[in-house]
Design an enzyme around this catalytic site. Structure first.
Site, PDB file in Angstrom:
ATOM      1  N   ASP A  27     -13.021 -10.511  20.337  1.00  0.00           N
ATOM      2  CA  ASP A  27     -13.655  -9.184  20.592  1.00  0.00           C
ATOM      3  C   ASP A  27     -14.746  -8.934  19.739  1.00  0.00           C
ATOM      4  O   ASP A  27     -14.734  -9.672  18.610  1.00  0.00           O
ATOM      5  CB  ASP A  27     -12.341  -8.230  20.529  1.00  0.00           C
ATOM      6  CG  ASP A  27     -12.795  -6.738  20.261  1.00  0.00           C
ATOM      7  OD1 ASP A  27     -13.348  -6.633  21.364  1.00  0.00           O
ATOM      8  OD2 ASP A  27     -12.521  -6.054  19.548  1.00  0.00           O
ATOM      9  N   ASP A  58      -8.743  -6.583  17.376  1.00  0.00           N
ATOM     10  CA  ASP A  58      -8.402  -5.832  16.350  1.00  0.00           C
ATOM     11  C   ASP A  58      -6.873  -5.272  16.615  1.00  0.00           C
ATOM     12  O   ASP A  58      -6.186  -4.409  15.716  1.00  0.00           O
ATOM     13  CB  ASP A  58      -9.184  -4.660  16.123  1.00  0.00           C
ATOM     14  CG  ASP A  58      -9.232  -3.602  17.401  1.00  0.00           C
ATOM     15  OD1 ASP A  58      -8.412  -3.826  18.164  1.00  0.00           O
ATOM     16  OD2 ASP A  58     -10.242  -2.911  17.586  1.00  0.00           O
ATOM     17  N   CYS A  99      23.742  19.929  -9.043  1.00  0.00           N
ATOM     18  CA  CYS A  99      24.914  20.231 -10.057  1.00  0.00           C
ATOM     19  C   CYS A  99      26.010  19.528  -9.698  1.00  0.00           C
ATOM     20  O   CYS A  99      26.274  18.596  -8.805  1.00  0.00           O
ATOM     21  CB  CYS A  99      25.264  21.800 -10.113  1.00  0.00           C
ATOM     22  SG  CYS A  99      25.647  22.407  -8.577  1.00  0.00           S
ATOM     23  N   CYS A 126      27.761  19.573  -6.514  1.00  0.00           N
ATOM     24  CA  CYS A 126      27.145  18.877  -5.427  1.00  0.00           C
ATOM     25  C   CYS A 126      27.620  17.240  -5.565  1.00  0.00           C
ATOM     26  O   CYS A 126      27.997  16.800  -4.250  1.00  0.00           O
ATOM     27  CB  CYS A 126      25.654  18.800  -5.480  1.00  0.00           C
ATOM     28  SG  CYS A 126      24.807  20.332  -5.692  1.00  0.00           S
TER      29      CYS A 126
END
Length: 830
Positions: A517, A716, A97, A100
């Site tokens: 890997d 990864d 409102c 605020c």
């Protein structure tokens, strides 16, 4: 009226400054030295192509000191840095409102440095005038019970920079056109009289030679001091500071020709007999040709940054957000984490998030480089900038503004484009003394011709000294490396290869072995259960159910495969207690009071089990490239289990491409040696390091480096972080949202291993391009400065006119830029 309070300090760390007015490599060196002299500055790196300086500070540095240092060196800092922003925009949550609004406004106005604050309830935004750190403003709002977030201004900054560059191009186009129109008559009058028989006589019998000189004087004066004034405004002050740059060379060269011509026109009695001549056309053509070179350079520079523009253009402008029971179209900057965003067919996903309803296929090629759309349903992650296909869905916003994957990509590319390669160190050392050396050579040339040259000695001395000044432009040297880096890294981003550090471009080319890997890199990283061989006295459902119960607590891909198999077969998975994971060995737990252990052969041997009964089966499974595991139940060896992690479709082609580049390929894995060698044999991998624990990968990298030379490690990016850091170049391969960006030098946004040979081939192409540019820049100056000084005259009678020197100088920069732009045509392996 009081001026707003400006924050004087820039926080310690990395600072980026947009700099205007740099034209050549000597400018770069001058700005770097000026910045390094500022107290608190540890390092400074200036990039001519991006026109930015990256400053590393050990302590808080006075903002005005950085700006003053650059301005004292003769350059300017863009207003976006030199004057801190006078307004800040924040998105505010929780206002309901007008009271605020008043509460938030009062809280903001109470912050020191804030001159005014306007809060809008409808847009849930606050605009704060003044200059205060946004973190202080956000805290002030939080103190009165609301939540605020900064609205990303990166796009606005990029738009402002693009507008500035476009204005510069328009100004150069105007000035070149004006200079060319006024230079054409000067060139025709003077050079026409020398080149075309009868023109000299025609001019003499019509307007007269003296009137021709007066006309040339007027036009040349306009050329030099209207469109050409930029060279004198920058070049002469730099000369007074004893810090000459390329503008100084042009200014002194053109003014020397112009000044001599003035004396010949208006006070010829001051010159020795036989030396009375004018060189207005040289001065005018020099300025016109260099303006043309600047114009072509500005246009080519714009093309070098097109990759960033295309990436920025992939960001959606608006988002359809569910707010207060309805759907509202909001600017992208107004989307907040937690918002539910709707996406229709054919639209771009506005920000990063997670699908909460609906399903579709999304084209993620701009992130991964993979052309096949990816299926999305509830729970799937979506990335801002990707394109929805034929379905509709809604998702919850997770990352917005500068935190989205696309924003991070743009930031990484900008950082890589702004970095310096080791090869640039040579250029920096040369250009530090280059322009002063050119002035020295020009002075020696003038003296030698004046003292020892044929008659008219003064004319020869002047013309050759001016030719030396004009031809020795260090522009090509300054642009040789950064333009290739900009185009190369931009092209890499389009292919899903992100160079986090510009140095990786050079280091990757030096690699002699690529270590990979296995799980998630060579293979899909999603193993499935293929074999379950039981010991006497055990049943399949019993063993699989107990093993799945323990593995359900593990995050290992193999564990998930076993759990998925049990679920698929409709088995219930009971709860467990006393779960323990032993890195590199296996897991154990208690299921309804029954002890269960699953792991590799070394774990079973440690538990005291005899594996002889499964020896033949283990050898067969390993030969098939499967990973054998064992299960122990109630203290007895119960089963041997095998999973197969399928090799990625592109892996064989990628390894073939690496071999074609002359590289050795190695595999580092924690799998047993037999399995590793079986896969290596199928894929034609040169070297295998198997059965290594995570910390053993670092030693494996060192071992391979000592055996082959410089090493690139591909993983990864999660468990492989130490090995990625240990390698000469670390490449993280992933899907774009799960890559360990901080661990790697290069990020491959696609899960395809083809990104590795693409990155290496691009590195080779870019460094090759840089070397071509440097060769041209250095060879050009090495060869033509002596020619301009008259070295060929005693033997061949050849002198280099300042007019041709200016043309050659302009073309050298254009050649370097054009050569760098060839990298845009780099083709990826498919």
């Amino acid at each position: 009226m009081n001026a707003p309070v400006l924050p004087r300090n820039v926080t310690a760390g990395a600072i980026s400054l947009p700099i205007e007015g740099m034209t050549c490599a000597s400018c770069v060196g001058r700005v770097e030295r000026a910045l390094k002299a500022v107290p608190g500055v540890e390092a400074a790196s200036v990039n001519l192509a991006t026109e930015r300086a990256s400053v590393t500070a050990s302590t808080d540095v006075d903002r005005t000191a950085l700006v003053a240092a650059i301005e004292h060196a003769g350059y300017t800092v863009s207003a976006s840095f030199s004057t801190p922003p006078t307004s800040t925009e924040l998105a505010i949550e929780g206002m309901t409102c007008a009271s605020c609004v008043g509460r938030v406004e009062r809280a903001l106005k109470a912050v020191p440095g804030v001159s005014d604050a306007i809060v809008n309830l409808a847009t849930e935004r606050a605009t704060i005038h003044g200059s205060t750190d946004s973190a202080v403003l956000i805290q002030a709002i939080a103190d009165v019970g609301y939540e605020a977030k900064p609205i990303d201004g990166a796009a606005a900054e990029e738009d402002e920079r693009a507008a500035r560059k476009e204005a510069e191009r328009r100004e150069l186009t105007r000035d070149f056109t004006l200079a060319a129109l006024m230079t054409a008559p000067v060139f025709a009058l003077e050079m026409g009289a020398h080149l075309i028989p009868g023109v000299h006589q025609f001019i003499a019998s019509t307007i007269g030679i003296q009137a021709s000189w007066y006309l040339q004087f007027v036009l040349t004066t306009l050329v030099l001091f209207v469109p050409g004034i930029r060279f004198y405004e920058k070049g002469l002050p730099a000369l007074w500071r004893l810090a000459p740059d390329m503008n100084s060379l042009v200014a002194v060269g053109s003014l020397a020709a112009y000044g001599f011509s003035l004396v010949a026109t208006f006070a010829p009695s001051l010159l020795p007999a036989g030396t009375i001549n004018v060189y207005y056309e040289a001065a005018a053509v020099i300025v016109t040709l260099i303006l043309l070179g600047r114009l072509l350079e500005a246009r080519a520079k714009g093309r070098t940054s097109e990759a960033i523009k295309r990436l920025a253009g992939m960001q959606a402008k608006t988002a359809r957000v569910r707010r207060e029971g309805g759907v509202t179209d909001l600017p992208i900057a107004s989307v907040l984490p937690g918002d539910i965003v709707e996406v229709r067919p054919g639209e771009r996903v506005p920000v990063d998030g997670e699908v909460v309803e609906g399903q579709s296929y999304v084209d993620e090629s701009m992130i991964t480089g993979e052309p096949i759309p990816v299926a999305k349903e509830a729970g799937s992650a979506v990335v801002g900038g990707t394109v929805n296909q034929n379905g509709a869905f809604a998702f919850k916003a997770k990352a917005v503004g500068g935190n989205t994957v696309l924003s991070q990509i743009i930031r990484m590319v900008e950082e890589a484009q702004g970095s310096k390669l080791p090869i640039q160190a040579l250029v920096d050392k040369v250009t530090l003394w280059f322009v002063p050396a050119v002035f020295a050579v020009a002075a020696l040339t003038f003296g030698a011709w004046f003292l020892f040259g044929p008659s008219p000695a003064l004319t020869f001395a002047l013309v050759n000294a001016v030719a030396v000044l004009i031809i020795a432009c260090p522009c090509a040297m300054g642009l040789a490396t950064p333009t290739s880096i900009m185009v190369g890294t931009g092209r890499g981003a389009e292919l899903g290869v992100l160079f986090r550090k510009g140095e990786a471009l050079q280091l990757l080319k030096e690699a002699r072995v690529v270590a990979l890997d296995k799980t998630g890199t060579l293979t899909e990283g999603k193993p499935s259960l293929t074999d379950l061989e039981l010991a006497v006295g055990f049943g399949r459902d019993e063993v699989l159910g107990l093993v799945a119960a323990v593995e359900a607590k593990s995050e290992h891909p193999i564990a998930r495969a076993i759990v998925d198999a049990a679920t698929h077969e409709g088995l219930s998975i009971p709860g467990i207690s006393d779960f323990v994971s032993i890195t590199g060995f296996g897991v154990r737990g208690s299921v309804d009071g029954r002890p269960v252990a699953i792991g590799a052969d070394r774990y079973m041997l440690e538990l005291g089990h005899d594996l002889t009964g499964f020896k033949a089966i283990a050898e067969r499974l390993a030969a098939e490239g499967k990973s054998p595991l064992y299960a122990s139940i109630d203290g007895k060896l119960a089963a041997i289990i095998a999973v197969a992690d399928p090799v990625k479709e592109a892996t064989p082609q990628a390894i073939k491409a690496l071999h074609a580049l002359g590289l050795k390929v190695a595999m580092i894995t924690g799998d047993n040696a037999r399995t590793a060698h079986a896969i290596a044999s199928r894929l034609d991998i040169d070297s295998v390091v198997a059965e290594v624990l995570p910390d053993g990968k670092v030693e494996a990298v060192k071992q391979l480096r000592s055996q082959y030379g410089a090493i690139a490690f591909v993983g990864d990016g999660i468990n492989d972080a130490p090995a990625l850091a240990q390698a000469d170049v670390g490449l993280a391969i992933g899907t774009g949202t799960d890559v360990a960006i901080e661990a790697a030098d290069v990020v491959l946004m696609s899960g395809s291993l083809l990104g590795v040979p693409n990155a290496i081939a691009l590195s080779k192409a870019t460094i090759g391009n840089i070397r071509q540019n440097l060769f041209w820049a250095f060879a050009y100056n090495t060869a033509l400065i002596p020619v301009a000084a008259g070295a060929l005259y005693p033997v061949f009678g050849i002198l280099l006119s300042p007019v041709f020197a200016a043309g050659a100088m302009a073309l050298s920069s254009v050649f370097v830029l054009g050569n760098a732009l060839r990298l845009r045509a780099f083709k990826a392996a498919h």
